[in-house]
Design an enzyme around this catalytic site. Structure first.
Site, PDB file in Angstrom:
ATOM      1  CG  MET A  34      -1.874  -1.220   1.163  1.00  0.00           C
ATOM      2  SD  MET A  34      -3.440  -0.962   2.000  1.00  0.00           S
ATOM      3  CE  MET A  34      -2.900  -0.777   3.678  1.00  0.00           C
ATOM      4  CG  HIS A  70       6.883  -2.223   2.308  1.00  0.00           C
ATOM      5  ND1 HIS A  70       6.755  -1.106   3.090  1.00  0.00           N
ATOM      6  CD2 HIS A  70       5.666  -2.817   2.306  1.00  0.00           C
ATOM      7  CE1 HIS A  70       5.533  -1.019   3.553  1.00  0.00           C
ATOM      8  NE2 HIS A  70       4.843  -2.049   3.103  1.00  0.00           N
ATOM      9  CB  SER A 100       4.910  -0.851  11.255  1.00  0.00           C
ATOM     10  OG  SER A 100       3.675  -0.210  11.044  1.00  0.00           O
ATOM     11  CB  SER A 101       3.940   2.812   7.110  1.00  0.00           C
ATOM     12  OG  SER A 101       3.294   1.657   6.747  1.00  0.00           O
ATOM     13  CE  LYS A 136       4.310  -4.634  10.666  1.00  0.00           C
ATOM     14  NZ  LYS A 136       2.943  -4.313  11.150  1.00  0.00           N
ATOM     15  CG  ASP A 137       0.621  -7.353   8.350  1.00  0.00           C
ATOM     16  OD1 ASP A 137       0.037  -6.856   9.314  1.00  0.00           O
ATOM     17  OD2 ASP A 137       1.372  -6.704   7.601  1.00  0.00           O
TER      18      ASP A 137
END
Ligand code: PAF
Length: 281
Positions: A29, A36, A186-187, A150-151
């Site tokens: 996203m 990423h 994480s963002s 992580k997810d």
């Protein structure tokens, strides 16, 4: 680096690749960080061609404010990707390009994988993730697609969706990338104050201690111990902690032989929701 925003152009690029079993895909996203980039590096090392999608998917947000606030950083994302490889194809479609005139969410039977943890707290989130990942996989038709652990729940749900829909792709889970102090990348970390970004190292510290205890202590003992740690650190608000079977994501009752378990955690810090998990055995 090729950037396309339309399905038609993407199709033309994909046909120009003309090689078999050599297409890797990293759906994102945007607001790319080192987590990423690790996925992209792995995809680049394992495939001749790589597509990275950047699409903020409206159907997976149950909180409209969250969707509005989601960072859009296409230019810096592209320059980060260029540093990995100049031959990546970036697919950054509009919402209309993906959903046409009506933003509809498919409903899947994920065999209960979506009913626990994130699913309990984020209504319909996983149907939204399933919908967009199914759409993107059908457009890109990759041989391999890469997702971060992580997810972890999302990863298992995507594997399930691919099975249900018989999509011919290998779903590859990649290890969590952490900041030097252990905080999972994480963002959302960007939204933490400098001080909290340091303090939030506690989450991984607690998970690592739980892993150590798992050999000798019961799951209930460990869960209570984790809850106590967060009660003692009132700057954190623990939303859930669970120890679950990695395949079914069913919360543990009693440790079973030949079953792999992970501990999963969601915590609020300065109103930012952080998640993390760790393999226990
Ligand atoms: O993990 C994410 O960034 C998103 O959930 C995904 C898989 C790109 C789907 O929108």
């Amino acid at each position: 680096m090729v950037l396309t925003q339309t399905k038609k152009e993407l199709d033309a690029i994909l046909s120009s690749f003309n090689s078999t079993n050599n297409l890797g895909f990293v759906p994102t996203m945007g607001a790319l960080h080192k987590g990423h980039i690790a996925l992209v590096r792995k995809a680049v090392s394992e495939n001749k061609n790589v597509v990275v999608s950047i699409f903020v998917n409206p159907t997976q947000f149950n909180n409209k404010e969250d969707l509005k606030k989601y960072p859009k950083t296409l230019e810096s994302d592209i320059s980060l990707l260029k540093k990995v490889s100049d031959s990546i194809c970036v697919f950054a479609p509009s919402v209309a390009e993906i959903y046409s005139n009506s933003i509809k969410t498919n409903v899947y039977n994920f065999d209960g994988l979506d009913k626990v943890m994130e699913g309990e707290f984020r209504d319909d989130h996983f149907n939204g993730v399933g919908t967009v990942v199914e759409t993107l996989l059908n457009l890109v038709k990759p041989d391999r697609a890469y997702f971060g652990e992580k997810d972890f729940q999302q990863l298992q749900i995507i594997k399930k969706m691919v099975d249900l829909k018989k999509i011919p792709v290998d779903i590859i889970g990649c290890p969590i990338v952490r900041e030097p102090n252990g905080l999972a990348m994480s963002s959302r970390n960007e939204r933490l104050s400098k001080a909290m970004r340091k303090e939030a190292a506690l989450i991984y510290k607690i998970l690592k201690a739980a892993k150590k205890k798992f050999g000798t202590k019961s799951a209930n003992y460990i869960l209570e111990w984790i809850e106590k740690q967060f009660q003692e650190h009132t700057e954190f608000d623990l939303e859930y902690v669970t120890i679950a079977d990695v395949d079914t994501l069913t919360p543990i009752q009693k440790k079973e032989k030949n079953t792999k378990y992970r501990a999963f955690i969601a915590v609020y810090a300065e109103n930012v929701r952080l998640i993390d998990n760790i393999a226990l055995n």
